[in-house]
Motif scaffolding. Structure first.
Motif, PDB file in Angstrom:
ATOM      1  N   GLU A 179       8.267  -7.323  -4.284  1.00 39.84           N
ATOM      2  CA  GLU A 179       7.625  -7.812  -3.058  1.00 39.84           C
ATOM      3  C   GLU A 179       6.779  -6.718  -2.411  1.00 39.84           C
ATOM      4  O   GLU A 179       5.672  -6.976  -1.928  1.00 39.84           O
ATOM      5  CB  GLU A 179       8.696  -8.300  -2.083  1.00 39.84           C
ATOM      6  CG  GLU A 179       8.128  -8.885  -0.796  1.00 39.84           C
ATOM      7  CD  GLU A 179       9.217  -9.390   0.141  1.00 39.84           C
ATOM      8  OE1 GLU A 179       8.877  -9.829   1.247  1.00 39.84           O
ATOM      9  OE2 GLU A 179      10.408  -9.345  -0.248  1.00 39.84           O
ATOM     10  N   ALA A 180       7.305  -5.487  -2.408  1.00 44.97           N
ATOM     11  CA  ALA A 180       6.557  -4.371  -1.826  1.00 44.97           C
ATOM     12  C   ALA A 180       5.262  -4.120  -2.600  1.00 44.97           C
ATOM     13  O   ALA A 180       4.209  -3.862  -2.002  1.00 44.97           O
ATOM     14  CB  ALA A 180       7.420  -3.111  -1.810  1.00 44.97           C
ATOM     15  N   ASN A 197       2.791  -6.876  -1.771  1.00 43.75           N
ATOM     16  CA  ASN A 197       2.233  -6.661  -0.434  1.00 43.75           C
ATOM     17  C   ASN A 197       1.175  -5.566  -0.448  1.00 43.75           C
ATOM     18  O   ASN A 197       0.169  -5.644   0.288  1.00 43.75           O
ATOM     19  CB  ASN A 197       3.343  -6.314   0.557  1.00 43.75           C
ATOM     20  CG  ASN A 197       4.112  -7.540   1.012  1.00 43.75           C
ATOM     21  OD1 ASN A 197       3.553  -8.628   1.134  1.00 43.75           O
ATOM     22  ND2 ASN A 197       5.401  -7.387   1.262  1.00 43.75           N
ATOM     23  N   THR A 198       1.372  -4.542  -1.280  1.00 42.97           N
ATOM     24  CA  THR A 198       0.362  -3.492  -1.423  1.00 42.97           C
ATOM     25  C   THR A 198      -0.917  -4.075  -2.014  1.00 42.97           C
ATOM     26  O   THR A 198      -2.028  -3.786  -1.547  1.00 42.97           O
ATOM     27  CB  THR A 198       0.883  -2.360  -2.327  1.00 42.97           C
ATOM     28  OG1 THR A 198       2.052  -1.783  -1.736  1.00 42.97           O
ATOM     29  CG2 THR A 198      -0.168  -1.278  -2.503  1.00 42.97           C
ATOM     30  N   MET A 213      -1.833  -7.170  -1.804  1.00 41.38           N
ATOM     31  CA  MET A 213      -2.405  -8.066  -0.798  1.00 41.38           C
ATOM     32  C   MET A 213      -3.192  -7.283   0.241  1.00 41.38           C
ATOM     33  O   MET A 213      -4.266  -7.723   0.691  1.00 41.38           O
ATOM     34  CB  MET A 213      -1.289  -8.875  -0.132  1.00 41.38           C
ATOM     35  CG  MET A 213      -0.712  -9.971  -1.011  1.00 41.38           C
ATOM     36  SD  MET A 213      -1.874 -11.345  -1.287  1.00 41.38           S
ATOM     37  CE  MET A 213      -1.666 -12.245   0.247  1.00 41.38           C
ATOM     38  N   ASN A 214      -2.680  -6.127   0.648  1.00 38.43           N
ATOM     39  CA  ASN A 214      -3.404  -5.293   1.606  1.00 38.43           C
ATOM     40  C   ASN A 214      -4.745  -4.843   1.028  1.00 38.43           C
ATOM     41  O   ASN A 214      -5.775  -4.853   1.720  1.00 38.43           O
ATOM     42  CB  ASN A 214      -2.565  -4.068   1.995  1.00 38.43           C
ATOM     43  CG  ASN A 214      -1.374  -4.426   2.871  1.00 38.43           C
ATOM     44  OD1 ASN A 214      -1.380  -5.453   3.540  1.00 38.43           O
ATOM     45  ND2 ASN A 214      -0.355  -3.587   2.870  1.00 38.43           N
ATOM     46  N   GLN A 221      -5.378 -13.632  -4.180  1.00 33.70           N
ATOM     47  CA  GLN A 221      -4.638 -13.819  -2.924  1.00 33.70           C
ATOM     48  C   GLN A 221      -3.753 -15.057  -3.002  1.00 33.70           C
ATOM     49  O   GLN A 221      -2.589 -15.026  -2.575  1.00 33.70           O
ATOM     50  CB  GLN A 221      -5.618 -13.943  -1.752  1.00 33.70           C
ATOM     51  CG  GLN A 221      -6.262 -12.628  -1.335  1.00 33.70           C
ATOM     52  CD  GLN A 221      -7.288 -12.807  -0.240  1.00 33.70           C
ATOM     53  OE1 GLN A 221      -8.034 -13.791  -0.233  1.00 33.70           O
ATOM     54  NE2 GLN A 221      -7.352 -11.882   0.698  1.00 33.70           N
ATOM     55  N   HIS A 275      -0.809 -14.309  -5.398  1.00 30.48           N
ATOM     56  CA  HIS A 275       0.185 -13.416  -4.781  1.00 30.48           C
ATOM     57  C   HIS A 275       0.968 -14.131  -3.685  1.00 30.48           C
ATOM     58  O   HIS A 275       2.163 -13.878  -3.508  1.00 30.48           O
ATOM     59  CB  HIS A 275      -0.495 -12.181  -4.214  1.00 30.48           C
ATOM     60  CG  HIS A 275      -0.922 -11.183  -5.262  1.00 30.48           C
ATOM     61  ND1 HIS A 275      -0.195 -10.960  -6.408  1.00 30.48           N
ATOM     62  CD2 HIS A 275      -1.991 -10.348  -5.329  1.00 30.48           C
ATOM     63  CE1 HIS A 275      -0.796 -10.042  -7.134  1.00 30.48           C
ATOM     64  NE2 HIS A 275      -1.885  -9.651  -6.507  1.00 30.48           N
ATOM     65  N   THR A 276       0.305 -15.002  -2.946  1.00 32.35           N
ATOM     66  CA  THR A 276       0.991 -15.757  -1.897  1.00 32.35           C
ATOM     67  C   THR A 276       2.082 -16.642  -2.506  1.00 32.35           C
ATOM     68  O   THR A 276       3.205 -16.709  -2.009  1.00 32.35           O
ATOM     69  CB  THR A 276      -0.004 -16.628  -1.109  1.00 32.35           C
ATOM     70  OG1 THR A 276      -0.964 -15.779  -0.468  1.00 32.35           O
ATOM     71  CG2 THR A 276       0.708 -17.438  -0.041  1.00 32.35           C
ATOM     72  N   LEU A 334       4.941 -14.393  -3.661  1.00 29.95           N
ATOM     73  CA  LEU A 334       5.764 -13.924  -2.543  1.00 29.95           C
ATOM     74  C   LEU A 334       6.725 -15.011  -2.077  1.00 29.95           C
ATOM     75  O   LEU A 334       7.899 -14.733  -1.785  1.00 29.95           O
ATOM     76  CB  LEU A 334       4.863 -13.484  -1.377  1.00 29.95           C
ATOM     77  CG  LEU A 334       4.188 -12.115  -1.512  1.00 29.95           C
ATOM     78  CD1 LEU A 334       3.219 -11.888  -0.363  1.00 29.95           C
ATOM     79  CD2 LEU A 334       5.226 -10.995  -1.553  1.00 29.95           C
TER      80      LEU A 334
END
Length: 307
Positions: A56-57, A60-61, A63-64, A252, A255-256, A259
């Motif tokens: 998940e981390a 999120n990286t 995604m950023n 995106q 990844h969504t 997640l």
């Protein structure tokens, strides 16, 4: 073996402590909503949750990075679209001056407008991203890619491109990168027939009272050619940028979904079943109360009551 009063009391006290611990552990789980208060509660599930949290981390990286990339590409798209509009107007003026019917006053007005358009186009080529770096210089992001350089001997000022054509791949998933470097105009410079230097030459001809109709016509044609070449580069860059933006959108979305699935798995492994926990809490309370009552009863009995 002789059972003493002290042994009975210690046994009942130990049972009461265990029942009390079981009750408060269940209560703590209900307060936090977590089935696992410590890794030892379920080592396999705890390790799986740890792996999922690591994944998940990482997502999120990514995604950023994608969010930053999206903002940058949208800004670049806006700049390139504005440049196209400026080029459309430059083309209109080039056609007008090429007709040979412009009066000296009209030629001066066209020259003044072309100067303004050249300045506007240069500002857009030197456009910056939302995070503050120059977008159209390839890997050269800390200085404007387009600059005016004055020859120390002749005093002549020319436009030069100081970017490069390097790539800048950014990871957006495991094994997948998107190149964020943009250098759509690098190949247009070097020979002096780029749109910026040609605009300056055209302005000079329009303001020259001795310029012949042939010179004005040639300036018009040179400007049309340079503008067409610049717009071709613009449109190619817009097409490539559109492909990158579509890829950003796809990543995106992917990844969504990942997640959401990851969090569902973590919930299945670590979230508390409140219905079962309520039953366990009630049973723990009953057991605790029974042990407490037995302990009190035994502690108050004398030798004759035990016989």
């Amino acid at each position: 073996m002789r059972v003493t009063n002290n042994m009975m009391s210690m046994t009942m006290y130990s049972s009461m402590v265990k029942s009390n611990a079981a009750y408060y552990e269940t209560a703590s789980k209900m307060a936090t909503g977590n089935r696992l208060l410590r890794p030892s509660d379920d080592p396999l599930a705890a390790r799986s949750i740890q792996d999922l949290q690591h994944q998940e981390a990482m997502v999120n990286t990514y995604m950023n990075s994608l969010d930053t990339m999206e903002a940058t590409f949208m800004a670049a798209d806006s700049y390139l679209t504005q440049m196209n509009s400026v080029c459309d107007r430059i083309t209109e003026i080039a056609v007008l001056i090429g007709s040979g019917t412009a009066s000296p006053e009209e030629r001066e007005a066209y020259a003044a407008e072309l100067e303004q358009l050249n300045e506007a186009l240069a500002l857009q080529v030197n456009g910056t991203s939302p995070t503050g770096y120059y977008m159209f210089g390839g890997n050269v992001t800390d200085q404007p890619p387009l600059v005016e350089v004055t020859d120390s001997v002749t005093g002549e000022t020319t436009w030069e491109y100081q970017g490069d054509t390097g790539s800048r791949p950014v990871p957006v998933a495991e094994g997948i990168t998107i190149d964020t470097a943009l250098s759509p105009f690098a190949d247009l410079f070097g020979s002096g027939d780029d749109i910026f230097n040609v605009l300056d030459d055209t302005v000079e001809v329009l303001r020259d009272p001795n310029a012949t109709p042939e010179e004005v016509s040639q300036a018009s044609q040179d400007l049309l050619d340079a503008t067409e070449e610049f717009q071709n580069a613009l449109n190619q860059s817009l097409a490539e940028l559109g492909g990158k933006m579509n890829m950003v959108d796809d990543m995106q979305l992917s990844h969504t979904d990942n997640l959401m699935f990851n969090q569902q798995l973590q919930g299945q492994l670590g979230d508390l079943d409140y219905a079962q926990a309520s039953i366990d809490l009630s049973e723990s309370m009953v057991a605790l109360q029974a042990v407490q009552k037995t302990y009190i009863d035994i502690s108050q009995m004398n030798l004759f009551q035990m016989m």
